[in-house]
Design an enzyme around this catalytic site. Structure first.
Site, PDB file in Angstrom:
ATOM      1  N   TYR A   1       0.820  -1.105   0.007  1.00  0.00           N
ATOM      2  CA  TYR A   1       0.137  -0.002   0.182  1.00  0.00           C
ATOM      3  C   TYR A   1       0.911   1.172  -0.192  1.00  0.00           C
ATOM      4  O   TYR A   1       1.414   1.610   1.126  1.00  0.00           O
ATOM      5  CB  TYR A   1      -0.911   0.165   1.055  1.00  0.00           C
ATOM      6  CG  TYR A   1      -2.100   0.943   1.268  1.00  0.00           C
ATOM      7  CD1 TYR A   1      -2.262   1.663  -0.019  1.00  0.00           C
ATOM      8  CD2 TYR A   1      -2.726   1.258   2.480  1.00  0.00           C
ATOM      9  CE1 TYR A   1      -3.093   2.783   0.189  1.00  0.00           C
ATOM     10  CE2 TYR A   1      -3.857   2.130   2.375  1.00  0.00           C
ATOM     11  CZ  TYR A   1      -4.025   2.964   1.554  1.00  0.00           C
ATOM     12  OH  TYR A   1      -5.009   3.885   1.675  1.00  0.00           O
TER      13      TYR A   1
ATOM     14  N   LYS B   1      -1.618  -1.415  -3.799  1.00  0.00           N
ATOM     15  CA  LYS B   1      -2.563  -0.431  -3.760  1.00  0.00           C
ATOM     16  C   LYS B   1      -1.774   1.042  -3.951  1.00  0.00           C
ATOM     17  O   LYS B   1      -0.974   1.223  -3.144  1.00  0.00           O
ATOM     18  CB  LYS B   1      -3.321  -0.677  -2.574  1.00  0.00           C
ATOM     19  CG  LYS B   1      -4.505   0.513  -2.492  1.00  0.00           C
ATOM     20  CD  LYS B   1      -5.282   0.364  -1.126  1.00  0.00           C
ATOM     21  CE  LYS B   1      -6.324   1.308  -1.076  1.00  0.00           C
ATOM     22  NZ  LYS B   1      -7.320   1.027   0.033  1.00  0.00           N
TER      23      LYS B   1
END
Length: 99
Positions: free
Chosen positions: A64, A92
């Site tokens: 992320y 992400k």
């Protein structure tokens, strides 16, 4: 029936490792791991952080990248290096930059 990606990030590699192992143990399908916040690691630091997690568990790791919260961007070159590791499976991306 529904795949679960458990949040397992921390600014401490040891704590992220504990959380990621816990996610795997309870049956999560993958782990969502933010880059270490507050620490502002180098790109090599990011690499070593995620590498330690990927080598310790059997579930996929989703990196992320959210520099607005962590104060550092995981550069594309680092993502490419990480993608070569077995369990790094997803990213992400939250930089807001389309380039």
């Amino acid at each position: 029936r529904v795949p679960v990606i458990a949040g397992a990030g921390s600014n401490s590699t040891a704590e992220a490792l504990r959380l990621t192992r816990c996610a795997e143990r309870v049956g999560a399908d993958a782990a969502l791991v933010v880059g270490p916040y507050y620490n502002k690691p180098t790109q090599e630091g990011f690499f070593l952080h995620f590498k330690a997690l990927a080598e310790a568990v059997g579930i996929p790791i989703c990196i992320y990248n959210i520099p607005g919260r962590t104060a550092k961007n995981i550069e594309p070159e680092t993502i490419i290096r990480l993608a070569e590791l077995k369990n790094i499976a997803l990213v992400k991306e939250a930089t807001g930059a389309l380039d």
